[in-house]
Design an enzyme around this catalytic site. Structure first.
Site, mmCIF file in Angstrom:
data_model
loop_
_atom_site.group_PDB
_atom_site.id
_atom_site.type_symbol
_atom_site.label_atom_id
_atom_site.label_comp_id
_atom_site.label_asym_id
_atom_site.label_seq_id
_atom_site.Cartn_x
_atom_site.Cartn_y
_atom_site.Cartn_z
ATOM 1 N N HIS A 68 -2.650 5.663 0.933
ATOM 2 C CA HIS A 68 -1.392 5.071 1.383
ATOM 3 C C HIS A 68 -1.628 4.213 2.636
ATOM 4 O O HIS A 68 -1.159 3.072 2.719
ATOM 5 C CB HIS A 68 -0.387 6.196 1.673
ATOM 6 C CG HIS A 68 0.885 5.734 2.296
ATOM 7 N ND1 HIS A 68 2.046 5.563 1.581
ATOM 8 C CD2 HIS A 68 1.188 5.394 3.580
ATOM 9 C CE1 HIS A 68 3.006 5.134 2.391
ATOM 10 N NE2 HIS A 68 2.512 5.022 3.615
ATOM 11 N N GLU A 69 -2.370 4.745 3.583
ATOM 12 C CA GLU A 69 -2.605 4.016 4.834
ATOM 13 C C GLU A 69 -3.485 2.779 4.597
ATOM 14 O O GLU A 69 -3.243 1.717 5.156
ATOM 15 C CB GLU A 69 -3.234 4.952 5.873
ATOM 16 C CG GLU A 69 -2.245 5.966 6.420
ATOM 17 C CD GLU A 69 -1.028 5.293 7.074
ATOM 18 O OE1 GLU A 69 -1.219 4.311 7.810
ATOM 19 O OE2 GLU A 69 0.104 5.731 6.826
ATOM 20 N N GLU A 108 6.827 0.761 2.469
ATOM 21 C CA GLU A 108 6.451 2.148 2.167
ATOM 22 C C GLU A 108 6.235 2.343 0.664
ATOM 23 O O GLU A 108 5.280 2.989 0.242
ATOM 24 C CB GLU A 108 7.536 3.106 2.668
ATOM 25 C CG GLU A 108 7.478 3.351 4.166
ATOM 26 C CD GLU A 108 6.109 3.843 4.577
ATOM 27 O OE1 GLU A 108 5.601 4.795 3.967
ATOM 28 O OE2 GLU A 108 5.527 3.255 5.498
HETATM 29 ZN ZN LIG Z 1 3.399 4.157 5.329
#
Ligand SMILES: [Zn+2]
Length: 272
Positions: free
Chosen positions: A144-145, A202
């Site tokens: 995710h990062e 996100e």
């Molecule tokens: Zn994030």
């Protein structure tokens, strides 16, 4: 999640340039296709170099405090998982193969992890220890990062902040190269890099992260158990830092669940 980094000096030329629509990554099996608006003079290299300086400073401070962990079992795990994920990054953007990737573990109770512009990863041991993360779950949060960095969400936020400041102050104010434009640059950078990511960002990081982990041979179902653990951790008295920018909402978990079938074949292929 992102950490504030302060630039020493931002070139005034940044303020004079136009905006262009680009796509930082290819869509992948998960189909992330949103066009991004970037100031063309605020280049990827420039942002990456600025971040690299602040990253080195963070490492230097951790090292002098004796909390930069190069040798523990967790440090080895984080490094091994990063290596496998980074090897898949060129699937989304070929130039990532030339990035100066780094990964470091800091001994700290903080529940936090980050991958800054240009592939500079930091994990905090609290996240792994307190949530008892499996390798698959570490891969989910790291993927995710890494996805935020591949999508250049930091540069995009900076571009957007410039646009807002320009609208506020009028383009005329930006034509001078003196104090005013430097002060403006500082304002913009602080403003853009301390804001939480948008819901769009996100969602993109969730989807691309899911595919990176699957391609690297990590079980994509771990994204669900990861966010459930995050959710439980955020029920306590103190809100973990990561959770303040990454609410583990039911819609986040539902979107991940819906995307898992798209990446499952990639995971099965990688396991062979
Ligand atoms: Zn994030």
């Amino acid at each position: 999640m992102r950490k504030l980094f302060v630039m020493g000096a931002l070139s005034a030329s940044v303020l004079l340039s136009g905006c262009q629509a680009i796509n930082t990554t290819s869509g992948g099996a998960v189909g992330v296709e949103r066009k991004q608006y970037m100031f063309s003079m605020l280049s990827t290299d420039e942002v990456n170099q600025m971040y690299a300086q602040s990253y080195q400073q963070t490492l230097g401070e951790a090292s002098s405090e004796g909390v930069l962990d190069k040798t523990s079992n967790n440090a080895r795990r984080v490094k091994a998982i990063a290596d496998r994920l980074i090897a898949q990054a060129p699937q989304f953007r070929p130039d990532a193969a030339q990035w100066q990737w780094e990964v470091n573990l800091i001994q700290s109770d903080e529940l936090n992890a980050n991958c800054g512009p240009g592939g500079k990863i930091i994990f905090y041991s609290g996240l792994i220890d307190k949530l008892k993360l499996s390798d698959d779950e570490i891969a989910a949060v790291m993927g995710h990062e890494i996805a935020h960095a591949l999508r250049e969400h930091g540069r995009e936020a900076m571009s957007k902040a410039y646009g807002i400041e320009m609208a506020k102050q009028g383009a005329g104010a930006l034509l001078g190269l003196g104090q005013d434009s430097m002060a403006l640059a500082d304002t913009v950078v602080q403003y853009s890099l301390t804001l939480p990511n948008s819901r769009d960002n996100e969602n993109e990081a969730d989807l691309i992260g899911l595919e990176l982990a699957a391609r690297a041979g990590y079980n994509p179902n771990a994204a669900i158990t990861l966010w459930n653990k995050m959710n439980q951790a955020s029920g306590g008295a103190s809100q973990p830092e990561f959770m303040s920018t990454h609410p583990a909402s039911s819609s986040r978990i539902a979107a991940l669940q819906a995307a898992i079938p798209k990446v499952m074949p990639l995971y099965q292929q990688a396991k062979k």
